[in-house]
Design a protein around this motif. Structure first.
Motif, PDB file in Angstrom:
ATOM      1  N   MET A   1       0.822  -1.247   0.075  1.00  0.00           N
ATOM      2  CA  MET A   1       0.117  -0.011  -0.077  1.00  0.00           C
ATOM      3  C   MET A   1       1.005   1.313   0.035  1.00  0.00           C
ATOM      4  SD  MET A   1      -3.145   0.500   2.337  1.00  0.00           S
ATOM      5  CE  MET A   1      -4.612   0.106   1.126  1.00  0.00           C
ATOM      6  N   ASP A   3       2.802   4.540   0.725  1.00  0.00           N
ATOM      7  CA  ASP A   3       3.455   5.051   2.110  1.00  0.00           C
ATOM      8  C   ASP A   3       2.823   6.320   2.415  1.00  0.00           C
ATOM      9  OD1 ASP A   3       4.986   5.529   4.345  1.00  0.00           O
ATOM     10  OD2 ASP A   3       6.694   5.781   3.213  1.00  0.00           O
ATOM     11  N   PRO A  36     -11.127  -3.577  -1.668  1.00  0.00           N
ATOM     12  CA  PRO A  36     -10.099  -4.430  -1.666  1.00  0.00           C
ATOM     13  C   PRO A  36     -10.717  -5.926  -1.537  1.00  0.00           C
ATOM     14  CG  PRO A  36      -9.526  -2.766  -0.019  1.00  0.00           C
ATOM     15  CD  PRO A  36     -10.950  -2.495  -0.591  1.00  0.00           C
ATOM     16  N   THR A  52      -3.601 -14.732   4.782  1.00  0.00           N
ATOM     17  CA  THR A  52      -2.795 -13.515   4.631  1.00  0.00           C
ATOM     18  C   THR A  52      -2.379 -12.968   3.488  1.00  0.00           C
ATOM     19  OG1 THR A  52      -2.702 -13.741   7.045  1.00  0.00           O
ATOM     20  CG2 THR A  52      -1.083 -12.135   5.941  1.00  0.00           C
ATOM     21  N   ARG A  53      -1.618 -14.049   2.817  1.00  0.00           N
ATOM     22  CA  ARG A  53      -0.964 -13.474   1.588  1.00  0.00           C
ATOM     23  C   ARG A  53      -2.041 -12.944   0.366  1.00  0.00           C
ATOM     24  NH1 ARG A  53      -0.826 -17.690  -2.506  1.00  0.00           N
ATOM     25  NH2 ARG A  53      -1.862 -19.698  -1.839  1.00  0.00           N
ATOM     26  N   HIS A  54      -3.172 -13.636   0.551  1.00  0.00           N
ATOM     27  CA  HIS A  54      -4.030 -12.930  -0.507  1.00  0.00           C
ATOM     28  C   HIS A  54      -4.424 -11.693  -0.081  1.00  0.00           C
ATOM     29  CE1 HIS A  54      -4.381 -17.418  -1.501  1.00  0.00           C
ATOM     30  NE2 HIS A  54      -4.364 -16.769  -2.820  1.00  0.00           N
ATOM     31  N   TRP A  55      -4.533 -11.421   1.300  1.00  0.00           N
ATOM     32  CA  TRP A  55      -5.181 -10.213   1.676  1.00  0.00           C
ATOM     33  C   TRP A  55      -3.892  -9.010   1.251  1.00  0.00           C
ATOM     34  CZ3 TRP A  55      -9.226  -7.339   2.936  1.00  0.00           C
ATOM     35  CH2 TRP A  55     -10.285  -8.437   3.726  1.00  0.00           C
ATOM     36  N   ASP A  56      -2.744  -9.549   1.451  1.00  0.00           N
ATOM     37  CA  ASP A  56      -1.584  -8.575   0.912  1.00  0.00           C
ATOM     38  C   ASP A  56      -1.551  -8.434  -0.526  1.00  0.00           C
ATOM     39  OD1 ASP A  56      -0.695  -8.562   3.546  1.00  0.00           O
ATOM     40  OD2 ASP A  56       0.713 -10.017   3.261  1.00  0.00           O
ATOM     41  N   GLU A  57      -1.797  -9.358  -1.448  1.00  0.00           N
ATOM     42  CA  GLU A  57      -2.050  -9.042  -2.732  1.00  0.00           C
ATOM     43  C   GLU A  57      -3.144  -8.168  -3.228  1.00  0.00           C
ATOM     44  OE1 GLU A  57      -3.573 -12.632  -5.089  1.00  0.00           O
ATOM     45  OE2 GLU A  57      -1.534 -12.662  -5.988  1.00  0.00           O
ATOM     46  N   ARG A  59      -4.149  -5.975  -1.233  1.00  0.00           N
ATOM     47  CA  ARG A  59      -4.131  -4.511  -0.690  1.00  0.00           C
ATOM     48  C   ARG A  59      -3.009  -3.839  -1.873  1.00  0.00           C
ATOM     49  NH1 ARG A  59      -3.312  -7.089   4.354  1.00  0.00           N
ATOM     50  NH2 ARG A  59      -5.101  -6.825   5.493  1.00  0.00           N
ATOM     51  N   ALA A  60      -1.952  -4.529  -2.311  1.00  0.00           N
ATOM     52  CA  ALA A  60      -1.207  -4.138  -3.170  1.00  0.00           C
ATOM     53  C   ALA A  60      -1.920  -3.663  -4.424  1.00  0.00           C
ATOM     54  CB  ALA A  60       0.002  -5.313  -3.521  1.00  0.00           C
ATOM     55  N   GLY A  63      -3.773  -0.583  -3.486  1.00  0.00           N
ATOM     56  CA  GLY A  63      -2.927   0.443  -3.400  1.00  0.00           C
ATOM     57  C   GLY A  63      -2.643   1.360  -4.306  1.00  0.00           C
TER      58      GLY A  63
END
Length: 66
Positions: A1, A3, A36, A52-57, A59-60, A63
Motif C-alpha cells: 500500500m 506510504d 479490496p 494473509t498472502r491473498h489480503w496482501d496481494e 491490498r497491493a 494501493g
C-alpha cells in the motif's frame, strides 16, 4: 500500500469540507473498505476465507489505484 508517512509531516489543510462532501463520506469510506475485498473475486474467483498472502496481494493492487 502507498506510504502515507510523508503526508503526516504536512500541516493540516486550511479548508474544511463542504456539506456535500461530508454527506458523501459514508459512501466513500464504504466503497474504499469493500473494494479490496472485491479484488479477491477478480484475482481468485474460487477463493473463500482468504489467507494473509491473498489480503496482501489485494491490498497491493488496491494501493496502486488509490
Amino acid at each position: 500500500m502507498a506510504d502515507l508517512h510523508p503526508l503526516a509531516t504536512h500541516p493540516p489543510l486550511d479548508r474544511t469540507p463542504d456539506e456535500e462532501t461530508e454527506a458523501a463520506w459514508p459512501d466513500i469510506t464504504g466503497g474504499l473498505s469493500v473494494a479490496p475485498a472485491q479484488c479477491f473475486k477478480i484475482l481468485h474467483p474460487d477463493l473463500n476465507n482468504p489467507p494473509t498472502r491473498h489480503w496482501d496481494e489485494a491490498r497491493a493492487v488496491f494501493g496502486l489505484l488509490v
